[in-house]
Design an enzyme around this catalytic site. Structure first.
Site, PDB file in Angstrom:
ATOM      1  N   ILE A   1       0.804  -1.220   0.000  1.00  0.00           N
ATOM      2  CA  ILE A   1       0.000   0.000   0.000  1.00  0.00           C
ATOM      3  C   ILE A   1       0.834   1.265   0.000  1.00  0.00           C
ATOM      4  CG2 ILE A   1      -2.002  -1.082   1.092  1.00  0.00           C
ATOM      5  CD1 ILE A   1      -1.081   0.049   3.768  1.00  0.00           C
TER       6      ILE A   1
ATOM      7  N   GLY B   1      11.913   5.501  -0.095  1.00  0.00           N
ATOM      8  CA  GLY B   1      13.312   5.264  -0.382  1.00  0.00           C
ATOM      9  C   GLY B   1      13.922   4.141   0.425  1.00  0.00           C
TER      10      GLY B   1
ATOM     11  N   ASP C   1      11.022  14.817  12.887  1.00  0.00           N
ATOM     12  CA  ASP C   1      10.440  14.972  11.544  1.00  0.00           C
ATOM     13  C   ASP C   1       8.935  15.219  11.621  1.00  0.00           C
ATOM     14  OD1 ASP C   1      10.756  15.225   8.808  1.00  0.00           O
ATOM     15  OD2 ASP C   1      10.448  13.099   8.392  1.00  0.00           O
TER      16      ASP C   1
END
Length: 381
Positions: free
Chosen positions: A21, A25, A142
């Site tokens: 799904i 990278g 992040d």
């Protein structure tokens, strides 16, 4: 030559792959069936080229450990980590987590900024998640709109792929900076150790973007970020319709260049939640958590069960009600039974995205799916 992973393959004698799904990278995301607990889960599988490297396997394992410590309604739940070895010696490394149904915040913002009450609610939930991580000594590194999923039960923070411990070096052994440039705190460009304040800066960027539809310092590369920080004027929230001054102030404090001037994630959550209360003082009193609300239920009536679903609708598992049955408005119950102030979302079957751990490229499945190892998608040397 057939690919190493195919639908139907069983990993660790337990997880039956259904379909892929998402991809990125560093990894791919599979929908899988846990044949021991009979539930559908998401598997983040490290790319075969990287799984052969013990350093990358250790990174995925550490991600799982960091996220597994965070039992919080606004953090994606991690269930398991596993490694399997095929007959040819190839290693498959994977993280097992809850499969979410919803929509990425990034995708939702393609339609423009959110009304300030909705932006504040999302910001409060993300701040709550970060406060929980910081209490455990974890820095996410992040926080972006791509790593926040809007689900039936509120915002979920995703992708702890580049999370680290407070005080750890904030770059890798080659001197590369992790993260997404437009959300990275200025001090991270100078290699300062990982600190909660860097997450708070990213939270400020996210809140600014949800309120205005744009980040304060647009940048796709580290060089562009350096130029933007040097040349662009300080961010402003002037012109956001109806925005309380308190919200504007806390957002701009999060974006302070000096980390010492930023509030903590807990302080941000508290300020934003205060703005979510009704304006009527009497209503505020009635909603205060220390006040026992009167009940009209008969003494002999059964007590309603409060259940918070952890997965969305799939072909193998029907959707659970998104709203908390019998709970006061704005109340949800965590899987362990802990009452949290995050507002529950209405139940429904119109979810636009299904995903597990999310951080790299995107593949649509009735909406938007992200997966992979996007913590490495931007590097600075």
């Amino acid at each position: 030559m057939k690919p190493a992973l195919q639908p139907g393959r069983l990993l660790a004698t337990r997880y039956r792959l259904i379909d892929q799904i998402g991809s990125g990278g560093m990894s791919v995301i599979w929908r899988a069936h846990d044949e021991v607990l009979d539930r559908v889960v998401a598997l983040k599988v490290l790319a075969p080229s990287l799984a052969a490297d013990a350093r990358f396997r250790d990174m995925v394992r550490e991600e799982a450990r960091a996220a597994a410590q965070l039992v919080h309604p606004n953090v994606t739940s991690v269930h398991d980590y596993g490694e399997t070895v095929s007959p040819d010696g190839a290693i498959t490394s994977f993280v097992v987590m809850e499969l979410l149904a919803g929509e990425e915040l990034e995708f939702r913002l393609t339609e423009g900024p959110l009304p300030w009450p909705q932006a504040v609610e999302i910001g409060a939930q993300v701040a709550d998640a970060l406060a929980a991580a910081h209490r455990l000594g974890i820095v996410h590194r992040d926080i972006t709109t791509a790593n926040v999923m809007m689900t039936q039960v509120g915002a979920k923070v995703l992708d702890f792929g580049i999370a680290t411990r407070i005080g750890a070096p904030d770059d890798d052994e080659d001197g590369a900076t992790f993260g997404t440039p437009a959300y990275v705190a200025p001090e991270r460009l100078d290699g300062a150790p990982a600190q909660p304040a860097t997450d708070v800066y990213s939270l400020g960027v996210l809140l600014h973007e949800t309120l205005t539809g744009r980040v304060p310092y647009p940048a796709d590369t580290w060089d562009e970020l350096t130029v933007a920080l040097a040349e662009r004027p300080p961010p402003s929230l002037v012109g956001v319709p109806g925005l309380p001054a308190t919200v504007a102030e806390i957002c701009l404090r999060c974006l302070s260049r000096d980390p010492a001037d930023r509030p903590t994630a807990r302080q941000v959550a508290t300020v934003l939640r205060d703005q979510m209360l009704p304006a009527d003082p009497q209503a505020n009193t009635m909603l205060a958590p220390t006040v026992t609300l009167p009940t009209t239920r008969r003494a002999d009536a059964p007590v309603p069960a409060w259940v918070l679903p952890t997965v969305g609708p799939t072909a193998l598992q029907p959707a659970l009600a998104g709203a908390v049955s019998g709970a006061p408005a704005g109340t949800s119950v965590a899987p362990g039974g802990t009452v949290d102030g995050a507002a529950g979302q209405p139940s429904g079957r119109d979810a636009q995205t299904a995903t597990g751990v999310l951080d790299g490229g995107s593949v649509p499945v009735s909406g938007s799916i992200r997966g992979g190892g996007g913590g490495y998608r931007a590097r600075h040397r």
